[in-house]
Design an enzyme around this catalytic site. Structure first.
Site, PDB file in Angstrom:
ATOM      1  CD  GLN D 121      -2.164   1.442   2.835  1.00 22.62           C
ATOM      2  OE1 GLN D 121      -1.252   1.473   3.656  1.00 22.62           O
ATOM      3  NE2 GLN D 121      -3.424   1.704   3.130  1.00 22.62           N
ATOM      4  CB  SER D 124       2.172   6.855   4.869  1.00 21.96           C
ATOM      5  OG  SER D 124       1.082   6.490   5.640  1.00 21.96           O
ATOM      6  CB  SER D 156       4.736  -3.638   5.677  1.00 22.54           C
ATOM      7  OG  SER D 156       3.373  -3.450   5.564  1.00 22.54           O
ATOM      8  CD  GLU D 239      -5.128   0.498   7.851  1.00 23.79           C
ATOM      9  OE1 GLU D 239      -5.555   1.533   7.316  1.00 23.79           O
ATOM     10  OE2 GLU D 239      -3.953   0.341   8.219  1.00 23.79           O
ATOM     11  CD  GLU D 372      -1.286  10.743  19.404  1.00 24.62           C
ATOM     12  OE1 GLU D 372      -1.085  10.010  18.406  1.00 24.62           O
ATOM     13  OE2 GLU D 372      -0.662  10.611  20.478  1.00 24.62           O
TER      14      GLU D 372
END
Lengths: 357, 402, 357, 402
Positions: D121, D124, D156, D239, D372
């Site tokens: 994926q 990010s 990953s 996810e 968060e």
């Protein structure tokens, strides 16, 4: 694995009790009850709930005039009563005392309890978490004292654990001194038995079971209490503006409430498991009860403390209901064993002793 | 700059004063003797020694106040009951001094310091707590007077106060900080109504104050019209300094109560509670040492931000310690002394029952600035972290959402 | 009451050490040191610091060639070394071993230590918090093992507590096995003494004092470490933008950092008190040392954990220095007694026993 | 609506399949036998039974997947090593199914499920973590292709992946959520460079992926140009569901490691650590029961928000438990097995040393959405608390401060 979800019947029961309490037990009436400080419990509410809705006999077998319902139903009722901090002796009389009488208890007595006309209290300190101190009965009378008993002030009957069994003593035959209680929605009193006439009504066999149920269902009450605190705080923070923003938009408060919601979600699962386990006969019941009492106590106190804090000044006043929940939360955390006591007990149950064996 | 009074000077003056005014007689006499002594002390400049000469002081360094207070106490002199007039001493006096006229100083400071006139503070409102600058109490000019309408809350001592420091909105058409004006209010004026505010402990330390058509002469204004926020900063800054608090010995505060309970009652001890006790003892001692360090900083003339740490941790600790005490007491902790509504003038954390401590401590993170506001202040002013996006500082007050 | 504020001399010393470390020990060089994994300590840095700046002999009396400085000065140095996670044996050699040798230690030995050319390590486990296990010396040789000794790998001399005194053993006479250490900035090693020649160099008298100093100054190191973590996190959050805002403007993070700052401010006061108390002869030194070690350990671990978390992904990588601080923080929390151990000791010192006496 | 497959139906189909395909032989054979078995299982609709017929499923209820997996496991059949292809199964597959064309389904789903092709994926970026929609990797249209430049991180399996799901910015002139487009990227294409990213444990589970002039055919786009955010929601929602995790027995997770250490080593026990142990044991068991309840909700077709509680508390607990283990082990906990850089394909929380657990657990509150961000989501979507003032949603992406 137990079913941890609510059945349709339970959903209905919850809605019914909640609706009744919304009408008959708004927080204003609890506050008035506490402020007047004279009554043992809200008798009008108890008539509606115990007799009118038949909840006094929820756990009493049908043969004795009760509803013969499951623990799970009692859990639902107690949770709703906790949401309302209702000043009624459901938990102490319809759960703890009724269970202590056990299957072998006198049918007539169970019938009276089921009707709601008679309430009973197990004459043990509210904070009891292990085997009760046993009083002595001789010649049909009992003598001795018990301090800090919940809901005993208005109980028609006191159930006294003695060496050879559980005895019933008429409330009027006992010197009862009201305690100025931290939680005046469930006042404590001190009992002084001075050669009070006592009759054997059951064996002591069911008493541990009653205390286990007491811990478990107190946790259910705490979940209800915490839910009210969280819901009420969220609503307040949505409508309260400071700095031209709803206070609930401030991230530090949001994160604390998110954490509280997580804790409450977990407590709900734990209590569902513990109540279901009581219901199923419960090989894991002691572990589950301790677990529930720990988790329930922690979330109730935290929710009530956050409720006071996040209401700011208003939450610190007598005229706002937050303090009713704070006091109930702290008192129930002591009731039937504090988290600290239950952690110690749990350590033994799950083979994680402090000392080398 | 004129040379400051030295400690030796000060001690000499005090000795001379005490030679002329018998402290024991004043302490043992009636109110009149006591008051006469305090007035004389004020007039001798030995009241608050860092105030200017003629206003109860000697223009000395702030550090020397401790010397004066200790010397008078050692001589057995009566004091001005500082616990009762803390708002006057800590907040009103510095503000009157900084923003008042000579006539104001002359009129208000002496009776304030002697305790003849108690002061209270009318800042917070039901709709303006953390957001003090958002307050709504309205003052409208009418000739030589202002006419005030509104409601204030959390006012300690209002029921015995002669004067109040009052923050009002005089212009709703400008952004909120710009439209405020600061007054001294005569609490005996018509239209001032004080009602006790009962709190969750059962008592009423505080009041609500309703102001309805209350007239204040313009002469009682402190600072310019519209400059109220700036004047209020003097008040609030002094509040924060004064909250730093006195020096306590080890176990001097609430932790001492818990430690005593622990020592007195071995049967209630458990390993889990012991761990909690020791964690709290350590945090309490750390907070105490921090307080000492703050006092040393102040005394060295280098006040830092560490005082904020003291107030914040005091609130947390008083709540945690009082909760632990209830946990320790178990059943016995569920018994209270009374729910009667009384009107205490001071918080008594060590004299009352455990339930009182637990409940009263909940106020410590709310009163005098919530812990949340204090954390914002530390994050922004001490650590220099950026402010959140603000939506309220450029809009006329009347147009803000509320 | 001790003076808890820094003297002008101490301010100067701090500035000097910090400046030197900024030039000679940036985090990149510590990371390179750790990544290469071969050296016992950074020898070049130690030469600059220990010999060049004369800090190896900071606590050695002037008569023996040291600076004869106070504990407070050592506290300043250690705090700055903690800020830099500097891989040098100042704490273990110039503080702990030097103190263990005590006033009665061999002048020649102290002189060598003061010069920085020789480093010594007290042969006790890094986590030691009570009286050390004593090895046996007979016929001038020592035999036995000690596991997990800090900074012993590069030490020229090992100081071995034995029944009748403190013995010195040449590092080269000992089988030393490097431990793959959680904190590779201060690697541990296992020692195997197989009839190693040993000479008596001091009595055991000063060893408890050395351990107390070790705990106290480790707390100073932790304060420095925590300061770096807080400062670095604040700087990162000011410059890192997400959602078109500096991340440091998010209130939840601000509140956590405010709380951390409070904790650090308190730790600073406690360490100032504990170091001053060591310096003054210390009637309260044991209480102060335990207090400092507890508070220092807690703030260091928390600061390092928040540093990793608030850096987000980057803080989780090897290439960012946060992990150096995390590992040092966690290792030092074990060093010379964990908070848990020191709380138990403190309970005895301040008359708050768990058991009834 | 067509009637769904019943559990009995499914069991019949599995029995029939197993009669035709010897599971033991497949498991005991080489890669070829194993693969043949898995392909046959896919073609029989017994792979992911809730997928449509023809794409490895039977259009059955999601609940029945457990039945299928258990039946195949009980028969000793080889599985598709789900730990290795979790991103494909959990995120890529539902997205391809929901937003892909029939040709996409045909090409990608079978080798994805059998594990022949590993997926990763690419979402990010160094500058876009919590604020994923702020990402900068640029895709420009060029004929029938898109040309991609940028850098992705925390990927990953990138070093073994054949395909990636990729989120790119195709229009910087509109607000950030509106300018994104979603692709499937061939990881073997020229210009894709994968570098291991070493983490604080010493190893490199993750990668950085540099994209330099990488060409992607427009045919590999999922969803419309500019609709990337919407497509990504499918990925992220799945996810979150998949993180709910498997059902563990009591003490099945990291708490079991700590409990075992406690039981095995009485000499290290202290009252303080015992209190910590029991608190963690309780929280771990509460989290476990919450997980069970979430599974029951899913099975009952009534998924609630409780799954968020599971992920959040997992992160907290794994950190607290691993820290407590180090505290318990003391000196011994300061010894690690190795700092060597390896390339593990799975996190092994129960097999490695305590230091590994402590360090690796730090990632749990960062990866897959920081704690968060998760708290924000709970506060806003579950509790309904208002959003903070936003400064980034109406401005063109290129004009945002960064």
């Amino acid at each position: 694995m137990s079913d941890l979800l609510e059945s349709p019947d339970e959903v209905d029961l919850r809605a019914g009790v909640r609706e009744m309490l919304a009408a008959e037990c708004p927080w204003q009436s609890v506050l008035a009850f506490v402020s007047s400080g004279g009554e043992a419990y809200d008798q009008k509410l108890w008539r509606t709930l115990g007799t009118g809705m038949g909840l006094a006999g929820l756990l009493v077998p049908e043969a004795q005039g009760g509803a013969g319902a499951q623990w799970r139903a009692a859990g639902v009722v107690v949770e709703e009563l906790g949401r309302a901090v209702a000043p009624v002796p459901f938990l102490s009389s319809a759960v703890v005392a009724t269970t202590a009488l056990g299957a072998g208890g006198s049918p007539a007595l169970l019938g009276q309890l089921a009707s709601g006309e008679l309430t009973a209290a197990l004459a043990v300190p509210y904070g009891l978490w292990k085997a009760p101190r046993l009083l002595s009965v001789a010649g049909g009378v009992v003598t001795g004292t018990v301090r800090g008993v919940a809901d005993a002030l208005g109980a028609g009957l006191l159930l006294v654990p003695a060496e050879d069994g559980l005895y019933a003593v008429e409330g009027s035959a006992v010197r009862r001194t009201r305690v100025v209680s931290l939680d005046e929605t469930r006042p404590l009193c001190d009992l002084e038995f001075a050669a009070a006439p006592a009759r054997l009504v059951a064996s002591l066999e069911a008493v541990p079971c009653a205390l286990r149920a007491a811990a478990t269902l107190t946790a259910a009450e705490q979940v209800g209490l915490a839910s009210w605190c969280l819901d009420t705080t969220v609503e307040h923070l949505k409508s309260r503006y400071q700095f031209a923003r709803p206070v609930g938009s401030f991230q530090a408060l949001k994160h604390r409430l998110a954490d509280l919601w997580v804790e409450l979600t977990q407590a709900r699962a734990v209590v569902a498991y513990a109540v279901a386990d009581l219901a199923s006969g419960g090989e894991d019941a002691s572990v589950a009860a301790s677990l529930a009492k720990i988790v329930g106590s922690e979330v109730a106190v935290r929710a009530a403390e956050e409720c006071v804090q996040m209401h700011g000044g208003i939450g610190f006043t007598w005229e706002h209901p937050a303090h009713l929940y704070l006091k109930r939360a702290k008192a129930t955390s002591v009731a039937y064993g504090s988290p600290d006591r239950h952690r110690a007990r749990l350590a033994g149950l799950v083979d994680l002793p402090l000392e080398a064996s | 700059m004129a040379s400051l009074i030295t400690e030796a000077d000060l001690r000499d003056r005090i000795s001379a004063f005490l030679a002329d005014h018998d402290p024991a007689a004043a302490a043992g006499g009636g109110d009149a003797e006591r008051l006469a002594f305090l007035r004389a002390r004020f007039d001798a400049g030995l009241a608050w020694v860092h105030f200017p000469a003629g206003l109860g002081g000697l223009g000395a360094g702030r550090v020397l106040q401790v010397v004066a207070d200790e010397a008078f106490a050692a001589a057995g002199a009566p004091d001005n009951r500082p616990g009762r007039i803390g708002i006057g001493l800590g907040m009103a006096a510095p503000t009157v001094l900084a923003h008042g006229t000579p006539a104001h100083h002359e009129r208000w400071l002496r009776p304030l310091w002697t305790g003849e006139e108690v002061w209270c503070q009318l800042f917070s409102e039901p709709g303006a707590g953390s957001d003090l600058a958002g307050l709504a109490t309205r003052a409208r000019r009418d000739g030589d007077d202002w006419v005030v309408d509104g409601q204030k809350v959390w006012t300690s001592m209002a029921h015995v106060a002669r004067w109040a420091i009052l923050l009002t909105r005089t212009d709703p058409d400008v952004p909120k900080h710009a439209g405020l004006t600061y007054f001294v209010l005569d609490m005996t004026a018509p239209g001032v109504e004080v009602r006790p505010l009962r709190q969750l402990t059962g008592e009423a330390e505080f009041n609500e104050v309703y102001l309805t058509g209350v007239r204040i002469p313009d002469d009682h204004r402190l600072g310019d019209v519209g400059a109220g926020w700036k004047v209020a900063q003097t008040t609030l800054m002094n509040e924060r300094v004064s909250i730093g608090g006195g020096a306590l010995p080890r176990e001097g505060g609430m932790i001492g109560v818990l430690a005593k309970a622990w020592r007195d009652d071995p049967a209630r001890r458990t390993p889990g509670l012991h761990d909690t006790l020791m964690r709290l003892w350590v945090r309490a001692e750390a907070a105490r040492l921090t307080g000492l360090r703050v006092r040393q900083q102040l005394a060295a003339g280098a006040p830092g931000p560490d005082g904020s740490a003291v107030k914040l941790s005091f609130a947390t600790l008083s709540q945690q310690i009082s909760a632990a005490e209830l946990d320790f007491l178990g059943d016995e902790g569920l018994r209270r002394d009374s729910w009667a509504m009384s009107r205490p003038e001071e918080v008594d954390f060590t004299g009352r029952d455990a339930g009182y401590r637990y409940l009263r401590a909940k106020g410590n993170s709310i009163e005098g600035g919530t812990s949340e506001v204090l954390r914002n202040i530390i994050a922004e002013r001490v650590l220099g972290l950026p402010a959140e996006p603000r939506v309220d500082t450029r809009v006329a007050w009347k147009d803000l959402p509320r």
